[in-house]
Design a protein around this motif. Structure first.
Motif: not given
Ligand SMILES: Cc1ncc(COP(=O)(O)O)c(C=O)c1O
Length: 338
Positions: A175-193
């Motif tokens: 699930a993390w790998l899935e979220l990582r691809s979604q955040m990369m597609a948005l071009g957003v650097r995530l800080d926390a879940i």
């Protein structure tokens, strides 16, 4: 940094059955961010995994039931509270694979089955309610049941509470790998879940996933019941199993496991005023429903951390919606007013 291909391949080699509609949507919540004057917030909609009204357990069950199948088992036994989402989703998943399911639940039998308990029955589970708070008593009932089934020539497969062991938690590494691809597609650097944490499987998988790529993303578990030390110990235990299963070259560090138990209130299963407020606020800003046992408390946690200045408008935060909405109907009384 990219996750190591070798470790992702190791995850891909684990047997898995298809139960969830993936990827789940990642939805920005601008009206919630504005209401809180807080970080940019996205909601990862694992309440929309599709199996039996959705929820996080579909991801775990994909790996757990693949193990059951590989071992030729024909009966699935699991445990949980009377309003267990895990029991409801296990019952449905077992039926989908043509297996029998038995759910051993602890708590008071209600005068009329509602919410998850009603759904357990609709999904064909054999339901046993044991009036105890003691996990040893419950596991004793499961052990007796298992012995009896084996004597009868059946092959039971026991799934632990919450589906939380290394196989179940693998669903959340994925699930993390899935979220990582979604955040990369948005071009957003995530800080926390931020997410609800109890038996530790979700947090172990997400933590391990974020470590795979040394992403620097913090995984913040908000306990829905147990003390912080209890959840942390569970997470460390499951991560240690995952490290072995996926042949990872590191060990978890206790200081990296972030759990808050400040939002539990009286105890597991009893919604706090902050939890009920959080349910109404998300419903009325984003039109998204939380539940009164897990995600309402987790959202109260996110709101509390924003109020403390732990997350500010400089941060990007994902709130992981793990589902649980059938319990809304079992807590109708608490949700009537307000
Ligand atoms: C809706 C919901 N959210 C969160 C959790 C907690 O996840 P975990 O048990 O993996 O800590 C559960 C567990 O049953 C759940 O049903």
């Amino acid at each position: 940094m990219s996750p190591s291909e070798e470790h992702v391949a190791q995850l891909d080699r684990l047997p898995r059955v298809n139960l969830a509609q993936l990827p789940t949507p990642l939805e920005e919540a601008p009206r919630l961010s504005e209401y809180l004057r807080g970080p940019r917030i996205w909601i990862k909609r694992d309440d929309l995994t599709g199996l039996a009204l959705g929820g996080s357990k579909a991801r775990k069950l994909e790996f757990l039931l693949a193990q059951a199948r590989a071992q030729g088992c024909d009966v699935i036994i699991t445990v949980g509270a009377v309003q267990s989402n895990h029991a409801r989703m296990t019952a449905a998943a077992a039926q989908k694979l043509g297996l029998r399911s038995i759910v051993v639940l602890n708590g008071e039998p209600p005068p009329q089955a509602q919410g998850n308990l009603l759904l357990d029955r609709i999904f064909g589970a054999e339901v046993r309610i044991i009036q105890t708070d003691d996990d040893y008593v419950l596991m004793g009932v499961v052990a007796d049941l298992e012995r009896q089934l084996r004597r009868d020539g059946r092959k039971p497969y026991v799934i632990p509470r919450g589906g939380s062991n290394a196989y179940g938690a693998s669903g959340y590494v994925q699930a993390w790998l899935e979220l990582r691809s979604q955040m990369m597609a948005l071009g957003v650097r995530l800080d926390a879940i931020v997410h609800a944490s109890t038996s530790g499987g979700t947090q172990s998988g997400l933590y391990t996933g974020t470590k795979l790529a040394d992403s620097g993303v913090q995984v913040v578990g908000i306990s829905a019941g147990p003390r912080k030390e209890v959840v942390t110990t569970r997470v460390l235990g499951i991560v240690t199993e995952l490290v072995e299963l996926l042949h990872l070259p590191w060990r978890p560090h206790p200081d990296d496991v972030i759990v808050y138990d400040d939002y539990v209130g009286e105890r597991y299963g009893v919604p706090t005023p902050a939890c009920l407020d959080a349910i109404r606020i998300l419903a009325r800003t984003e039109g998204i429903l939380l539940d009164p046992v897990y995600t309402g408390k987790a959202m109260a946690g996110l709101m509390g951390l924003v109020a403390q200045g732990r997350f500010t408008s400089a941060h990007n935060v994902v709130f992981w919606h793990t589902g649980g909405q059938p319990a809304v109907f079992a807590h109708a009384g608490a949700l009537q007013e307000g």
